[in-house]
Design an enzyme around this catalytic site. Structure first.
Site: not given
Lengths: 433, 433
Positions: A45, A105, A129, A132, A187, A205
């Site tokens: 962006r 997900k 892959e 999840v 974090g 998930k």
């Protein structure tokens, strides 16, 4: 063989990780894929935002249409997140004849049918892959390695933020608020942690895994979810006293042709494998009707673990495996036969129940009578003497039940919450064993 | 699409399991593989031996050559075990243009180069998910799902018999002999358990994993192995007192371009994931340089778990994935670049050391002096007062060291074993943390 041309949409944490692997590990990619994996464009962006110096500015563009029109881009890696723009990018990519790799997900859980239908129409592949459990190869495990099995249950620690907070609360006796603050400082939790701690992320998930394992198309709204945001350190302590830990589990069970699902804090025996999964790790226990119980564990998020799964998908596409897997799995296919959804009320479980009750004789007897009238028997009770003998008005009463249908337990609970002397609402969790 | 024609060689426990899945789950196989998986022949030594009634006698033959000459047999599943006849069956099958699925770790560990070369010459595939850790999809995990990574370490509980015995010893305080007898009674150990309990079986499996993860061709004789057959319940108790459990681990580490490997009983912290793996389960912890730490667990042997992996390979072949994976992995290829083998003496570890010493002053000081002279510092010591104060001549002395190179520790041990007052030989194990 020709290079596999790749475009990234989004260059945040995971995108940067993917770009670094592709750019810095070219020789390894060539050896693993049998052909070069060539990163050709990165759509962002904000082109002037400061980025990792490993990302060449020449690859950066804001114009997604150049990706669609470039015949040398064979795969679009969607890492923008959310469901609005991501959906558009993914559908346009597929219609333009690109394969898609995504870690999204929410997109798959909410728009899976549309996305996979578009892939089939255009004879292209969607690989996911990374959607999840980050670096844990759970999609390959269920979709390929357990192909001889009918999956009969899935139990996962699928949200690293919640697991980090619960681990800190259990280990250090922290309150939920303190543990969340620490997770944010380190974090592991975002400034607005809602989707992580209210169970939504884990439900997305679980939706993806349930479609893969059971072929079931689950409207997100129909997955019951209880987050960890109202969890009380008191219950972690009582659980410990009983030999259990509390984990946020995403669970799905197949029973007599129907699948029940939920996301909720659940008591797990202290020495079970899932109980040992600490901090930001994810783990999924999968039961198959042939193999029995298997378990997969690893880092559930983060730049490089998630990038590891994205790049595994890219290698699978380069080798030609992913295309065959996708064709074969017939995911989200309207005509594919799946199972139907079952009410959680029919799921049998043991329950942990904590009541705050008036400190007077007969309270336990009254609660026990209500439970008994719903055919629920009591396995164990904790009732400590009040610490403060001078003025304590109420005491906690903890009950572990034997197995009973969830519906009956909930009805008993409604009655118990009305009992004089019970300070409603009671706290309860299901027990996995 | 045409059926995939399958012949089984060997119809023991696993063979029966594979046959039952193929014969009784035809519809599931068709849906997972996109074409029928058709069991066409079962080659056995003794055609009249009683078998599971699900096995049609019409499929049974003693003549392997009919498999080779049947153009409708596309895959040979080798389940005879051992390395002599199995090698012959596999090589002849490949030369006759059949793909091979095998659960035979000994064959791959000892004749892998020859087998894989024959497959390449004939443009056929060898699939071997079932050869390591039964129902745990560890071959797919390392060979495909972690393809973005260089594997940097593998630590596995790869022998269910040993793990069952160690679990029983730790839980019930049984002696090795009693735990082995129980394992035999319950069918977890064979009448002659040598290959399981002396570490050979785990070494074969480690050999297969190390080739897959490191591209290294390891002569079996060069994998150091210490079994559990001399383990003393005393050490399990001391380990527990220190907060550890003892597990038989197969380990391989990559360090500066070289790989060190061994099979040995190792102390693991009680709250580590591998420490929780109980009974006949297998588990493998794999570190990748991109993803970090991942773990895979499941039943390590038995009819249906192993059959689950064999059938996954058959489905992979039917879908066409296995062929691409095999081509790409270039396993056991003479020209493939791998790592070289490194002496275990250079591996740094902490150590557990138990000495039986004369009950006189100064013994600890002497042992500590020898360790110090090899730059090994002591982390903790356990020396209990002798229980029998009347006639005790010697007492156990347990020392946990800080990290040190294995070579230096072994040299220190040689000296300690010579010390007057030390009842040689001392018992020692490495500590994984």
């Amino acid at each position: 063989m020709d290079a596999l041309g790749i475009a990234l949409i989004g260059c945040g944490t995971v995108g940067t990780g993917v770009a670094k692997i592709l750019l810095e590990r070219g020789e390894r990619m060539l050896s693993r894929a049998g052909r070069p994996l060539e990163l050709r464009r990165i759509v962002v962006r904000d082109p002037v935002r400061p980025r990792d110096p490993a990302i060449p500015t020449t690859l950066i563009t804001t114009d997604f249409s150049t990706v669609l029109s470039d015949p040398n881009v064979h795969v679009v890696v969607e890492l923008v997140g959310g469901t609005q723009k991501a959906r558009q990018f993914v559908l346009e990519s597929l219609h333009a004849g690109k394969h898609v790799v995504t870690a999204n997900k929410a997109l798959l859980a909410e728009h899976g049918t549309e996305v996979f239908e578009a892939a089939r129409q255009n004879e292209r592949t969607v690989a996911f892959e990374a959607s999840v459990a980050g670096g844990v190869p759970i999609i390959a495990a269920i979709g390929q390695s357990l192909a001889a099995n009918q999956v009969t249950s899935i139990q996962g620690i699928l949200n690293g933020t919640s697991n980090f907070i619960l681990t800190a609360m259990a280990d250090k006796g922290q309150s939920y608020a303190d543990a969340l603050a620490e997770a944010q400082r380190l974090g592991y939790a975002e400034a607005d942690p809602t989707l992580d701690v209210d169970g939504s992320d884990a439900a997305h998930k679980l939706g993806v895994l349930a479609r893969l394992g059971f072929g079931i198309d689950v409207p997100m709204a129909s997955i019951e979810r209880i987050g960890i945001d109202r969890i009380d350190a008191t219950d972690l302590k009582f659980a410990q006293e009983l030999g259990y830990v509390i984990k946020l589990l995403a669970e799905a069970w197949l029973n007599q042709g129907q699948v029940a699902m939920h996301v909720a804090p659940v008591l797990l025996r202290r020495n079970s494998m899932l109980a040992q999964v600490r901090g930001a790790y994810n783990a999924i226990q999968v039961m198959g009707d042939v193999v029995g119980e298997t378990l997969y564990m690893g880092p559930g998020a983060g730049m490089m673990p998630t990038a590891s799964s994205v790049v595994a998908d890219l290698i699978d596409l380069a080798v030609g495996r992913a295309q065959r897997t996708f064709q074969q799995l017939r995911l989200w296919e309207a005509s594919a036969q799946g199972f139907s959804l079952r009410s959680n009320d029919t799921v049998t479980s043991r329950f942990y129940l904590r009541l705050q009750v008036d400190d007077r004789p007969g309270m336990l007897a009254e609660v026990a009578r209500v439970l008994a009238s719903h055919q629920i028997s009591i396995a164990s009770v904790i009732q400590h003497e009040p610490r403060d003998t001078t003025g304590a008005q109420s005491v906690p009463l903890v009950i572990m039940t034997h197995a009973a249908p969830t519906g009956g337990f909930r009805r008993a609970l409604d009655t118990i919450n009305q009992l004089p002397g019970v300070h409603a609402p009671c706290v309860w969790y299901s027990v996995a064993d």
